[in-house]
Design a protein around this motif. Structure first.
Motif, PDB file in Angstrom:
ATOM      1  N   VAL A  62       0.833  -1.144   0.012  1.00  0.00           N
ATOM      2  CA  VAL A  62       0.097  -0.102   0.072  1.00  0.00           C
ATOM      3  C   VAL A  62       0.863   1.417   0.082  1.00  0.00           C
ATOM      4  CG1 VAL A  62      -0.268   0.305   2.427  1.00  0.00           C
ATOM      5  CG2 VAL A  62      -2.004   0.880   1.133  1.00  0.00           C
ATOM      6  N   PHE A  63       2.049   1.110   0.692  1.00  0.00           N
ATOM      7  CA  PHE A  63       2.796   2.351   0.650  1.00  0.00           C
ATOM      8  C   PHE A  63       3.314   2.728  -0.625  1.00  0.00           C
ATOM      9  CE2 PHE A  63       3.409   0.906   5.246  1.00  0.00           C
ATOM     10  CZ  PHE A  63       2.966   2.036   5.918  1.00  0.00           C
ATOM     11  N   LEU A  64       3.566   1.718  -1.852  1.00  0.00           N
ATOM     12  CA  LEU A  64       4.006   2.127  -3.094  1.00  0.00           C
ATOM     13  C   LEU A  64       3.191   3.051  -3.634  1.00  0.00           C
ATOM     14  CD1 LEU A  64       5.064  -1.454  -4.393  1.00  0.00           C
ATOM     15  CD2 LEU A  64       6.381   0.237  -2.631  1.00  0.00           C
ATOM     16  N   LYS A  65       1.849   3.266  -3.453  1.00  0.00           N
ATOM     17  CA  LYS A  65       1.155   4.173  -3.850  1.00  0.00           C
ATOM     18  C   LYS A  65       1.239   5.558  -3.464  1.00  0.00           C
ATOM     19  CE  LYS A  65      -3.077   1.047  -3.751  1.00  0.00           C
ATOM     20  NZ  LYS A  65      -4.645   0.664  -3.001  1.00  0.00           N
ATOM     21  N   THR A  66       2.203   5.879  -2.331  1.00  0.00           N
ATOM     22  CA  THR A  66       2.808   7.264  -2.214  1.00  0.00           C
ATOM     23  C   THR A  66       4.031   7.419  -2.776  1.00  0.00           C
ATOM     24  OG1 THR A  66       4.235   6.533  -0.131  1.00  0.00           O
ATOM     25  CG2 THR A  66       2.019   6.562   0.215  1.00  0.00           C
ATOM     26  N   LEU A  67       4.510   6.690  -3.689  1.00  0.00           N
ATOM     27  CA  LEU A  67       5.900   7.100  -4.467  1.00  0.00           C
ATOM     28  C   LEU A  67       5.723   7.671  -5.718  1.00  0.00           C
ATOM     29  CD1 LEU A  67       7.744   3.503  -3.831  1.00  0.00           C
ATOM     30  CD2 LEU A  67       7.592   5.534  -2.514  1.00  0.00           C
ATOM     31  N   SER A  68       6.617   8.620  -6.181  1.00  0.00           N
ATOM     32  CA  SER A  68       6.707   9.047  -7.498  1.00  0.00           C
ATOM     33  C   SER A  68       7.054   7.922  -8.445  1.00  0.00           C
ATOM     34  CB  SER A  68       7.533  10.072  -7.508  1.00  0.00           C
ATOM     35  OG  SER A  68       8.886   9.688  -7.165  1.00  0.00           O
ATOM     36  N   PRO A  69       6.626   8.097  -9.728  1.00  0.00           N
ATOM     37  CA  PRO A  69       7.208   6.877 -10.703  1.00  0.00           C
ATOM     38  C   PRO A  69       8.552   6.994 -10.676  1.00  0.00           C
ATOM     39  CG  PRO A  69       5.522   8.596 -11.834  1.00  0.00           C
ATOM     40  CD  PRO A  69       5.761   9.075 -10.371  1.00  0.00           C
ATOM     41  N   ARG A  70       9.481   8.147 -10.471  1.00  0.00           N
ATOM     42  CA  ARG A  70      10.931   7.732 -10.116  1.00  0.00           C
ATOM     43  C   ARG A  70      11.383   7.109  -9.201  1.00  0.00           C
ATOM     44  NH1 ARG A  70      15.289  12.698  -9.156  1.00  0.00           N
ATOM     45  NH2 ARG A  70      16.969  11.529  -9.768  1.00  0.00           N
ATOM     46  N   GLU A  71      10.844   7.104  -8.068  1.00  0.00           N
ATOM     47  CA  GLU A  71      11.171   6.350  -6.843  1.00  0.00           C
ATOM     48  C   GLU A  71      10.786   4.816  -7.099  1.00  0.00           C
ATOM     49  OE1 GLU A  71      12.494   6.795  -4.098  1.00  0.00           O
ATOM     50  OE2 GLU A  71      12.597   9.050  -3.616  1.00  0.00           O
ATOM     51  N   LEU A  72       9.456   4.697  -7.550  1.00  0.00           N
ATOM     52  CA  LEU A  72       9.295   3.164  -7.752  1.00  0.00           C
ATOM     53  C   LEU A  72      10.124   2.528  -8.784  1.00  0.00           C
ATOM     54  CD1 LEU A  72       6.724   1.220  -7.230  1.00  0.00           C
ATOM     55  CD2 LEU A  72       5.899   1.791  -9.316  1.00  0.00           C
ATOM     56  N   ARG A  73      10.702   3.334  -9.875  1.00  0.00           N
ATOM     57  CA  ARG A  73      11.378   2.913 -10.822  1.00  0.00           C
ATOM     58  C   ARG A  73      13.048   2.509 -10.170  1.00  0.00           C
ATOM     59  NH1 ARG A  73      14.052   5.792 -15.943  1.00  0.00           N
ATOM     60  NH2 ARG A  73      14.543   7.101 -14.364  1.00  0.00           N
ATOM     61  N   SER A  74      13.493   3.356  -9.275  1.00  0.00           N
ATOM     62  CA  SER A  74      14.477   3.468  -8.665  1.00  0.00           C
ATOM     63  C   SER A  74      14.665   1.962  -7.641  1.00  0.00           C
ATOM     64  CB  SER A  74      14.596   4.327  -7.591  1.00  0.00           C
ATOM     65  OG  SER A  74      15.927   4.045  -6.740  1.00  0.00           O
ATOM     66  N   GLY A  75      13.407   1.661  -7.115  1.00  0.00           N
ATOM     67  CA  GLY A  75      13.357   0.399  -6.205  1.00  0.00           C
ATOM     68  C   GLY A  75      13.273  -1.120  -7.363  1.00  0.00           C
ATOM     69  N   TYR A  76      12.827  -0.907  -8.368  1.00  0.00           N
ATOM     70  CA  TYR A  76      12.749  -1.980  -9.321  1.00  0.00           C
ATOM     71  C   TYR A  76      14.229  -2.303  -9.671  1.00  0.00           C
ATOM     72  CZ  TYR A  76      11.442  -4.650 -13.512  1.00  0.00           C
ATOM     73  OH  TYR A  76      11.288  -5.665 -14.324  1.00  0.00           O
ATOM     74  N   ALA A  77      15.181  -1.506  -9.505  1.00  0.00           N
ATOM     75  CA  ALA A  77      16.841  -1.686  -9.861  1.00  0.00           C
ATOM     76  C   ALA A  77      16.901  -3.129  -9.114  1.00  0.00           C
ATOM     77  CB  ALA A  77      17.587  -0.694  -9.573  1.00  0.00           C
ATOM     78  N   GLU A  78      16.669  -3.265  -7.965  1.00  0.00           N
ATOM     79  CA  GLU A  78      16.990  -4.095  -6.870  1.00  0.00           C
ATOM     80  C   GLU A  78      16.232  -5.481  -7.218  1.00  0.00           C
ATOM     81  OE1 GLU A  78      19.612  -4.210  -4.903  1.00  0.00           O
ATOM     82  OE2 GLU A  78      20.175  -2.072  -4.339  1.00  0.00           O
ATOM     83  N   VAL A  79      15.041  -5.437  -7.714  1.00  0.00           N
ATOM     84  CA  VAL A  79      14.090  -6.449  -8.268  1.00  0.00           C
ATOM     85  C   VAL A  79      14.954  -7.211  -9.460  1.00  0.00           C
ATOM     86  CG1 VAL A  79      12.221  -7.198  -9.340  1.00  0.00           C
ATOM     87  CG2 VAL A  79      12.289  -5.581  -7.406  1.00  0.00           C
ATOM     88  N   VAL A  80      15.537  -6.183 -10.465  1.00  0.00           N
ATOM     89  CA  VAL A  80      16.265  -6.909 -11.593  1.00  0.00           C
ATOM     90  C   VAL A  80      17.707  -7.414 -10.868  1.00  0.00           C
ATOM     91  CG1 VAL A  80      17.664  -6.193 -13.579  1.00  0.00           C
ATOM     92  CG2 VAL A  80      15.265  -5.086 -12.920  1.00  0.00           C
ATOM     93  N   LYS A  81      18.366  -6.951  -9.992  1.00  0.00           N
ATOM     94  CA  LYS A  81      19.732  -7.353  -9.500  1.00  0.00           C
ATOM     95  C   LYS A  81      19.301  -8.881  -9.004  1.00  0.00           C
ATOM     96  CE  LYS A  81      20.907  -6.901  -5.312  1.00  0.00           C
ATOM     97  NZ  LYS A  81      21.336  -6.319  -4.085  1.00  0.00           N
ATOM     98  N   HIS A  82      18.319  -8.926  -7.992  1.00  0.00           N
ATOM     99  CA  HIS A  82      18.007 -10.152  -7.440  1.00  0.00           C
ATOM    100  C   HIS A  82      17.613 -11.277  -8.444  1.00  0.00           C
ATOM    101  CE1 HIS A  82      16.552  -7.858  -3.615  1.00  0.00           C
ATOM    102  NE2 HIS A  82      17.833  -8.170  -3.519  1.00  0.00           N
ATOM    103  N   ALA A  83      16.931 -11.087  -9.638  1.00  0.00           N
ATOM    104  CA  ALA A  83      16.762 -11.908 -10.655  1.00  0.00           C
ATOM    105  C   ALA A  83      18.342 -12.409 -11.232  1.00  0.00           C
ATOM    106  CB  ALA A  83      15.813 -11.527 -11.534  1.00  0.00           C
ATOM    107  N   LEU A  84      18.994 -11.226 -11.501  1.00  0.00           N
ATOM    108  CA  LEU A  84      20.115 -11.555 -12.374  1.00  0.00           C
ATOM    109  C   LEU A  84      21.293 -12.561 -11.283  1.00  0.00           C
ATOM    110  CD1 LEU A  84      20.886  -8.287 -14.091  1.00  0.00           C
ATOM    111  CD2 LEU A  84      20.445 -10.452 -15.222  1.00  0.00           C
ATOM    112  N   ILE A  85      21.096 -12.133 -10.027  1.00  0.00           N
ATOM    113  CA  ILE A  85      22.315 -12.911  -9.307  1.00  0.00           C
ATOM    114  C   ILE A  85      21.896 -14.229  -8.996  1.00  0.00           C
ATOM    115  CG2 ILE A  85      23.394 -10.813  -8.605  1.00  0.00           C
ATOM    116  CD1 ILE A  85      21.807 -11.457  -5.672  1.00  0.00           C
ATOM    117  N   ALA A  86      20.319 -14.571  -8.900  1.00  0.00           N
ATOM    118  CA  ALA A  86      20.041 -15.814  -8.180  1.00  0.00           C
ATOM    119  C   ALA A  86      18.963 -16.577  -8.959  1.00  0.00           C
ATOM    120  CB  ALA A  86      19.801 -15.645  -6.761  1.00  0.00           C
ATOM    121  N   ASP A  87      18.377 -16.085  -9.821  1.00  0.00           N
ATOM    122  CA  ASP A  87      17.183 -16.748 -10.307  1.00  0.00           C
ATOM    123  C   ASP A  87      16.896 -16.303 -11.874  1.00  0.00           C
ATOM    124  OD1 ASP A  87      14.559 -17.662 -10.897  1.00  0.00           O
ATOM    125  OD2 ASP A  87      13.760 -17.157  -8.879  1.00  0.00           O
ATOM    126  N   ALA A  88      17.500 -17.295 -12.642  1.00  0.00           N
ATOM    127  CA  ALA A  88      17.327 -17.187 -14.186  1.00  0.00           C
ATOM    128  C   ALA A  88      16.105 -17.300 -14.648  1.00  0.00           C
ATOM    129  CB  ALA A  88      18.239 -18.178 -14.743  1.00  0.00           C
TER     130      ALA A  88
END
Length: 352
Positions: free
Chosen positions: A156-182
């Motif tokens: 629910v807190f993600l609704k308080t974010l700007s598009p730029r902030e949400l996109r910033s967080g997505y970088a760590e999602v990409v990283k987790h996939a690349l390092i451990a889950d093909a």
């Protein structure tokens, strides 16, 4: 992938009420920044005991300093917090890192709860117990390991974010996939609009990936270093840009996105990452973050930042890199000339 027991991914009213009912404390101290005070604190204030204390600090990485910590410790002292007090850190990675650090060092340690309010803090900073602040321009230079009593994550807190902030967080999602889950990396590639992902599932998956790694290596003696993919050059770039004007500063995820492209190139040179995978990684990341975060004239200053990276051993600059999507390695020594080439390849968009 198991979610750590102290992490609750649930509606915040339900999880916070449950934790407060099961936790005894003498006083409750709530730390926010000016943004979460306005947008997130109202979502929990009615659940908190009426006599709780609330203190807000300025928002932004530039305020993640010992000077801000001093003001927090002063407020804790003025409020008469004893060692049975409980601190709630309500905010993104800056607040959870710094608030946890302040709690862990105040009177040699009081308990704290983290309520991460950004995608970045929910998928990354919420797990692992890394606490600290920046110092003399270096990211997270002063700190320690200390686990919160609980981490309460609610999309629910993600609704308080700007598009730029949400996109910033997505970088760590990409990283987790690349390092451990093909397999998960392939799912991200197949999703036409990353903004339409199921954030509840995304948060659970990333916390599970990081939780598995941290469980095996809580204090980063070995395996946990893989979580630093993209962060060696990324942190150097972020620290360098922090020195400029407010308009020049990067969000953490923006710097890490650039760092992942650079370090994917190093992975191809040093660890056998295929040319096909390198271009696939670079093209995907640049499709989400099309801006180039550095210029040729920035390279010497960025390279100068590498000398203080926390993973270094002696004069060796050590990187965490990829053998393939989902397969990572750590403690890979990289020469400054190689790092320079990686930055140059990123700046000229060598994958195009």
């Amino acid at each position: 992938m198991a979610i750590p027991k102290h992490v609750l991914i649930a509606p915040i009213g339900q999880s916070l009420e449950q934790v407060l009912q099961n936790t005894s404390f003498s006083k409750l101290f709530v730390l926010t920044d000016e943004n979460t005070a306005a947008h997130c604190y109202p979502l929990i204030s009615s659940i908190l005991p009426a006599e709780h204390l609330h203190f807000s600090v300025p928002a932004g990485e530039e305020h993640k300093t010992l000077q801000t910590c001093s003001s927090i410790w002063s407020q804790m002292t003025s409020a008469g917090l004893d060692r049975q007090a409980l601190v709630i850190n309500l905010g993104g990675g800056v607040i959870t890192d710094m608030g946890g650090f302040c709690a862990a060092t105040y009177k040699r340690g009081v308990r704290f709860i983290n309520i991460p309010t950004t995608l970045l803090s929910q998928v990354d900073a919420s797990v692992g117990g890394k606490l600290g602040v920046d110092f003399e321009g270096y990211k997270n230079h002063i700190g320690l390991f200390g686990e919160p009593e609980a981490v309460l994550a609610d999309p629910v807190f993600l609704k308080t974010l700007s598009p730029r902030e949400l996109r910033s967080g997505y970088a760590e999602v990409v990283k987790h996939a690349l390092i451990a889950d093909a397999g998960y990396w392939q799912k991200l590639l197949e999703q036409e609009q990353w903004q339409e992902l199921d954030w509840q599932n995304i948060i659970s998956h990333s916390i599970g990936v990081k939780g598995d790694v941290v469980l095996q290596d809580p204090t980063e003696k070995g395996l946990r270093k893989i979580l630093n993919f993209g962060h060696t050059l990324g942190h150097a770039l972020e620290s360098y840009r922090l020195e400029g004007s407010a308009e020049q500063r990067l969000l953490h995820g923006e710097a890490i996105a650039a760092g992942m492209i650079c370090e994917a190139w190093l992975s191809a040179q040093k660890c056998g990452l295929s040319e096909e995978s390198l271009k696939e990684i670079a093209r995907y990341i640049s499709s989400v973050w099309p801006e180039t975060m550095a210029k040729p004239e920035d390279i010497p200053a960025i390279l100068g930042r590498l000398e203080q990276d926390k993973k270094n051993e002696g004069k060796q600059v050590l990187f965490s890199l990829l053998k393939a999507p989902g397969e990572s390695v750590y403690n890979i020594a990289v020469q400054q000339a190689e790092a320079r080439q990686a930055l140059a390849w990123y700046i000229k968009k060598g994958w195009q």
